[in-house]
Every structure is written in C-alpha cells, then in structure tokens.
Design a protein around this motif. Structure first.
Motif, PDB file in Angstrom:
ATOM      1  N   SER A  32       0.824  -1.215   0.000  1.00 50.97           N
ATOM      2  CA  SER A  32       0.000   0.000   0.000  1.00 50.97           C
ATOM      3  C   SER A  32       0.854   1.259   0.000  1.00 50.97           C
ATOM      4  CB  SER A  32      -0.926   0.009   1.226  1.00 50.97           C
ATOM      5  OG  SER A  32      -0.174   0.141   2.424  1.00 50.97           O
ATOM      6  N   ILE A  33       2.172   1.123   0.269  1.00 53.18           N
ATOM      7  CA  ILE A  33       3.085   2.264   0.275  1.00 53.18           C
ATOM      8  C   ILE A  33       3.695   2.428  -1.116  1.00 53.18           C
ATOM      9  CG2 ILE A  33       5.154   3.264   1.314  1.00 53.18           C
ATOM     10  CD1 ILE A  33       4.659   1.468   3.744  1.00 53.18           C
ATOM     11  N   THR A  34       3.588   3.598  -1.696  1.00 59.03           N
ATOM     12  CA  THR A  34       4.189   3.887  -2.996  1.00 59.03           C
ATOM     13  C   THR A  34       5.181   5.031  -2.855  1.00 59.03           C
ATOM     14  OG1 THR A  34       2.555   5.527  -3.709  1.00 59.03           O
ATOM     15  CG2 THR A  34       2.019   3.191  -4.086  1.00 59.03           C
ATOM     16  N   PHE A  35       5.935   5.297  -3.903  1.00 59.47           N
ATOM     17  CA  PHE A  35       6.910   6.381  -3.854  1.00 59.47           C
ATOM     18  C   PHE A  35       6.248   7.734  -3.621  1.00 59.47           C
ATOM     19  CE2 PHE A  35      10.026   3.814  -6.660  1.00 59.47           C
ATOM     20  CZ  PHE A  35      10.450   3.122  -5.542  1.00 59.47           C
ATOM     21  N   ALA A  36       5.008   7.868  -4.051  1.00 52.85           N
ATOM     22  CA  ALA A  36       4.291   9.137  -3.867  1.00 52.85           C
ATOM     23  C   ALA A  36       4.071   9.459  -2.387  1.00 52.85           C
ATOM     24  CB  ALA A  36       2.951   9.089  -4.591  1.00 52.85           C
ATOM     25  N   ASP A  37       4.115   8.430  -1.538  1.00 51.97           N
ATOM     26  CA  ASP A  37       3.933   8.648  -0.100  1.00 51.97           C
ATOM     27  C   ASP A  37       5.152   9.290   0.550  1.00 51.97           C
ATOM     28  OD1 ASP A  37       1.309   7.533   0.154  1.00 51.97           O
ATOM     29  OD2 ASP A  37       2.187   5.545  -0.054  1.00 51.97           O
ATOM     30  N   HIS A  38       6.295   9.229  -0.114  1.00 55.44           N
ATOM     31  CA  HIS A  38       7.522   9.823   0.424  1.00 55.44           C
ATOM     32  C   HIS A  38       7.591  11.294  -0.005  1.00 55.44           C
ATOM     33  CE1 HIS A  38       9.445   5.978   1.774  1.00 55.44           C
ATOM     34  NE2 HIS A  38       8.599   5.488   0.878  1.00 55.44           N
ATOM     35  N   GLN A  39       6.785  12.110   0.647  1.00 58.97           N
ATOM     36  CA  GLN A  39       6.661  13.510   0.274  1.00 58.97           C
ATOM     37  C   GLN A  39       7.970  14.288   0.419  1.00 58.97           C
ATOM     38  OE1 GLN A  39       3.768  15.201  -0.956  1.00 58.97           O
ATOM     39  NE2 GLN A  39       3.193  13.056  -1.283  1.00 58.97           N
ATOM     40  N   VAL A  40       8.843  13.828   1.302  1.00 56.56           N
ATOM     41  CA  VAL A  40      10.104  14.522   1.542  1.00 56.56           C
ATOM     42  C   VAL A  40      10.973  14.567   0.285  1.00 56.56           C
ATOM     43  CG1 VAL A  40      11.330  12.437   2.305  1.00 56.56           C
ATOM     44  CG2 VAL A  40      12.037  14.675   3.158  1.00 56.56           C
ATOM     45  N   CYS A  41      10.736  13.660  -0.653  1.00 51.18           N
ATOM     46  CA  CYS A  41      11.538  13.608  -1.881  1.00 51.18           C
ATOM     47  C   CYS A  41      11.403  14.882  -2.713  1.00 51.18           C
ATOM     48  CB  CYS A  41      11.132  12.399  -2.727  1.00 51.18           C
ATOM     49  SG  CYS A  41      11.425  10.807  -1.922  1.00 51.18           S
ATOM     50  N   LYS A  42      10.291  15.569  -2.573  1.00 53.00           N
ATOM     51  CA  LYS A  42      10.056  16.772  -3.382  1.00 53.00           C
ATOM     52  C   LYS A  42      11.092  17.859  -3.110  1.00 53.00           C
ATOM     53  CE  LYS A  42       5.038  16.092  -3.719  1.00 53.00           C
ATOM     54  NZ  LYS A  42       3.705  16.638  -3.400  1.00 53.00           N
ATOM     55  N   GLU A  43      11.676  17.849  -1.928  1.00 51.28           N
ATOM     56  CA  GLU A  43      12.637  18.880  -1.552  1.00 51.28           C
ATOM     57  C   GLU A  43      14.073  18.357  -1.535  1.00 51.28           C
ATOM     58  OE1 GLU A  43      11.343  20.243   2.228  1.00 51.28           O
ATOM     59  OE2 GLU A  43       9.382  20.932   1.510  1.00 51.28           O
ATOM     60  N   CYS A  44      14.289  17.172  -2.084  1.00 48.58           N
ATOM     61  CA  CYS A  44      15.601  16.527  -2.020  1.00 48.58           C
ATOM     62  C   CYS A  44      16.446  16.867  -3.248  1.00 48.58           C
ATOM     63  CB  CYS A  44      15.422  15.017  -1.925  1.00 48.58           C
ATOM     64  SG  CYS A  44      16.976  14.107  -1.878  1.00 48.58           S
ATOM     65  N   PRO A  45      17.735  17.176  -3.076  1.00 45.35           N
ATOM     66  CA  PRO A  45      18.607  17.459  -4.225  1.00 45.35           C
ATOM     67  C   PRO A  45      18.781  16.261  -5.152  1.00 45.35           C
ATOM     68  CG  PRO A  45      19.887  17.276  -2.193  1.00 45.35           C
ATOM     69  CD  PRO A  45      18.453  17.325  -1.796  1.00 45.35           C
ATOM     70  N   VAL A  46      18.623  15.042  -4.621  1.00 47.29           N
ATOM     71  CA  VAL A  46      18.721  13.848  -5.453  1.00 47.29           C
ATOM     72  C   VAL A  46      17.566  13.822  -6.445  1.00 47.29           C
ATOM     73  CG1 VAL A  46      18.691  11.325  -5.454  1.00 47.29           C
ATOM     74  CG2 VAL A  46      19.924  12.558  -3.658  1.00 47.29           C
ATOM     75  N   SER A  47      16.366  14.094  -5.962  1.00 49.04           N
ATOM     76  CA  SER A  47      15.194  14.150  -6.831  1.00 49.04           C
ATOM     77  C   SER A  47      15.290  15.316  -7.808  1.00 49.04           C
ATOM     78  CB  SER A  47      13.926  14.281  -5.984  1.00 49.04           C
ATOM     79  OG  SER A  47      12.781  14.376  -6.798  1.00 49.04           O
ATOM     80  N   ALA A  48      15.796  16.464  -7.327  1.00 45.22           N
ATOM     81  CA  ALA A  48      15.927  17.643  -8.186  1.00 45.22           C
ATOM     82  C   ALA A  48      16.872  17.384  -9.359  1.00 45.22           C
ATOM     83  CB  ALA A  48      16.417  18.831  -7.361  1.00 45.22           C
ATOM     84  N   ALA A  49      17.863  16.512  -9.140  1.00 45.90           N
ATOM     85  CA  ALA A  49      18.819  16.175 -10.197  1.00 45.90           C
ATOM     86  C   ALA A  49      18.330  15.010 -11.058  1.00 45.90           C
ATOM     87  CB  ALA A  49      20.166  15.829  -9.578  1.00 45.90           C
TER      88      ALA A  49
END
Length: 411
Positions: A340-357
């Motif tokens: 039931s857990i998907t990547f969309a549940d990890h909201q903290v990723c939106k502010e992460c430099p890894v995701s930004a890159a």
C-alpha cells in the motif's frame, strides 16, 4: 508486449540473439494490470537465508549474523521451499546466511537448487570454501564473495586476506565457476579500496562491486563506520579512480552494461547472465513502487517471509511463515500493508537534491527511512549518501558524454 510476441521469442530462443529482433510493433501502450497493490505473479528474485550461523561477526551485518536461530528450517523444509520457488516461476534465487557454508547441508542445498530452472547465486565470505567443496558443486556456479580489506587493524570482517582471497578465486576458476567480490565501503577501509580494485586488475579478476555501508543491522550499533558528509569529496576522489580503471570507449556494436568475466571459462561449462536486478529496477521505475514485496522477497532462516533484507533486519512487514502457508499463498496475500506504500507517499523527496537532479534513488525504503528519519515514509538516506549520489551521478553523466562505458573486465 502483446502475447503474439511469444511465437517470435520462441523462434529465436537459444538459436540467435533477440537483440536483432524489432519488437516495436508488439509493445502495448497501456498496462493490462491494476497498479493498486501491484506485484508480479511470483517474485523475480528470492533471497533464501539458509541459516543465521556465521563464522564472522561483521560490525555492519544487516542480519545480525553469528549464532544459529533456535527454530531454523530443516534441510527438508529448505528443499521444499526451493521446489515451491521453482514451481512458482521465480527467475533467480540467492542463497545466503549467516554464512551459507557454515550450514552442514550447504552442498546438498546448492546441488538441489542447481537442478531447478531458476538461476542460483551464492553470497559468501569465502573463508569456509575448500577446493573439495568447489569440486563437488556443478560447474557454472556464480559466487559473490564479500570482502572489505586485507589490513587486519582496519577490517570489520576478519579472517580474509589477499592470498586467501586469491586462492579462493583461483579454485573457483579451476572448477568452472564465476565469481566477483563485493566491497563494503566504510570509514575504516576507505583508504584501502583503491588498492583492492588494483589488486583485482593485477590478478585479472573482475571488477569489485562498490557497496555503501547502510544504516541497518549492526551498523546502527557501530555508527562510527558510517561515512560522513565531510568525507564525500575524499570518497568521490577514490570512487572515480576505482571506476576509471574499468572504463573503455563505447562501441556501436557492443551491448551496454557488464561484459563477461575476462578469465577464460572451461569449454564444458555454460555461463549465462540473468539481468533480474535490472529487470526489477525497471519495473520499480515504471510503477513508482518499490521492487521489494512486488518483484523481490526474502525468506529468513526460521521461515518468515519479508519484502527484503532491510525489512527482515528491522523485523518489519513480515508476511507469514512457510511452515504455515505455501510461499505463493504468502506472496499473494501477505504483503498488503507493504504494497500500500508507494513512492508518492515519500513527500520529503520533493525537496531533495537527489530528486531535483532526476537521480533514481533506492532510499524510498520504509525500514531504512525508519532508521534514518524515524518515519517509514521519510528519507532512508543519510546526508552523506545523498551527497554521494549527487556527486557520483555527475561523474557517470560525464563519462557517458565522453563516450565511455563501465565494464566488468580489467582493461
């Protein structure tokens, strides 16, 4: 792909390369499956922990290996599990521990696994493997030998040194097996890693696998092993030197990714590679859902089934025990909470430099996130790991732009 592609695949199977076949017209544009609670009909990869017994007490061990569990699976139960995995259509089984070769029936387990249609991989520290054992294993067995350093005062494993490892590899080659070493990088062996890569080149052994030490298992009790943000420039410098040794100009006619092991294999053995991990990673990206519990599973030595080794280490998201239900029953209905857990549940990723890159991240992992951020839907990467991912990504992008690719063989 559309089912009509099967006839084309069957036609070429075993006779010529599928890389020459144009499958474009068979690709379907929309999924035929419901992505809610998505999972394959059987996992592509299953890790089977045969025992927790180990001859070492590694300070970063994810499994807290050492003593045998009081209620471990019997030999018969392990064989039955392997039968079930084969019948289910599992593609690859990793036999592990503890230390597999500390199990009194290790040879019987390996031989039984090798009669199955799945690919069998062995994780080992190599210290208990004799030439006699290797002679009894059917040729073509693949080994990953875990190793960190040959400097006694800096090792967190113990026992292994370069002469011992070299003899182990030579014996594997002698009996038609393939092998690779995996290097767990931590604060104590950082300045030895480059020498290990060079040692592999000098001996014509394949490229070691660089593994970051993660905050899981005993590493949480020995936090001094975890690399720190202030060390990232030094680590990247060493990382580049190690990887530069295994790059070559890309060729239009060559396949991407790893090449075959450079050591010539006996003509009687047939060595094949199954890219199951890459396959699972591609599904992960396509669905926005972690591969663990959807295309990967881990069976603990007492029969408990988990989505992955990290979940097992934290004793999170247990799905059932194979002593009470068949593996496929557990796979089908035991992972609902985790799925039931998907990547969309990890909201903290939106502010992460890894995701930004736009870097693909493996740390949207509930047990790691629980350890690092105290939130199973938070970030599972330490600050150092985030910095390392960003800097190493820059290195790989530059290499690709300059027309180089990573190979398994020494250059």
């Amino acid at each position: 792909m559309h089912p009509s592609a099967k006839a084309l695949i069957d036609e070429h199977n075993g006779r010529s390369s599928l890389l020459s076949v144009d499958f474009e017209e068979y690709i379907i544009s929309s999924p035929w499956v419901d992505l809610n609670q998505f999972h394959l009909s059987a996992p592509a990869i299953v890790f089977v922990e045969t025992t927790n017994l180990c001859n070492l007490r590694c300070k970063h061990c994810y499994a807290f290996s050492g003593p045998k569990r009081s209620n471990e699976l019997t030999n018969s139960e392990i064989m039955t599990l392997l039968d079930q995995l084969a019948d289910a259509g599992v593609l690859q089984v990793f036999l592990t521990g503890g230390e597999l070769f500390s199990h009194p029936a290790a040879l019987d387990i390996i031989k039984h696994a090798r009669t199955k249609p799945f690919s069998t991989q062995i994780f080992t520290n190599g210290l208990l493997i004799s030439e006699k054992i290797l002679a009894e294993i059917p040729p073509g067995q693949s080994f990953f030998v875990s190793f960190d350093t040959a400097v006694p005062e800096r090792t967190i494993r113990g026992g292994m040194d370069f002469p011992t490892l070299r003899q182990c590899f030579l014996n594997m080659h002698k009996y038609g097996h393939v092998f690779r070493t995996a290097i767990s990088v931590h604060t104590r062996n950082l300045d030895d890693v480059e020498d290990i890569f060079q040692w592999c080149i000098d001996n014509h052994f394949p490229r070691p696998q660089w593994l970051e030490t993660h905050p899981i298992g005993r590493a949480l009790l020995n936090s001094d092993l975890l690399l720190q943000p202030s060390q990232v420039d030094h680590v990247i410098s060493i990382y580049k030197k190690c990887m530069d040794r295994f790059h070559k100009p890309a060729s239009k006619n060559s396949a991407t990714g790893d090449l075959a092991v450079s050591i010539e294999q006996p003509a009687s053995s047939s060595i094949q590679s199954v890219q199951t991990i890459k396959f699972c990673q591609q599904i992960e990206r396509a669905t926005g859902q972690e591969k663990c519990g959807r295309s990967v599973a881990y069976v603990r030595s007492d029969g408990e089934v988990f989505p992955c080794s990290n979940c097992m280490s934290n004793d999170m998201y247990g799905a059932g025990n194979i002593r009470e239900k068949s593996f496929l029953e557990i796979w089908e209905s035991g992972f609902n909470d985790f799925r039931s857990i998907t990547f969309a549940d990890h909201q903290v990723c939106k502010e992460c430099p890894v995701s930004a890159a736009d870097i693909w991240c493996q740390f949207r992992c509930p047990p790691l996130a629980n350890n690092v951020s105290k939130d199973s839907k938070g970030c599972g990467a330490t600050e150092y790991l985030r910095l390392f991912m960003v800097e190493s990504d820059k290195y790989w992008k530059q290499k690709r732009q300059n027309g180089f690719r990573l190979v398994l063989n020494p250059i």
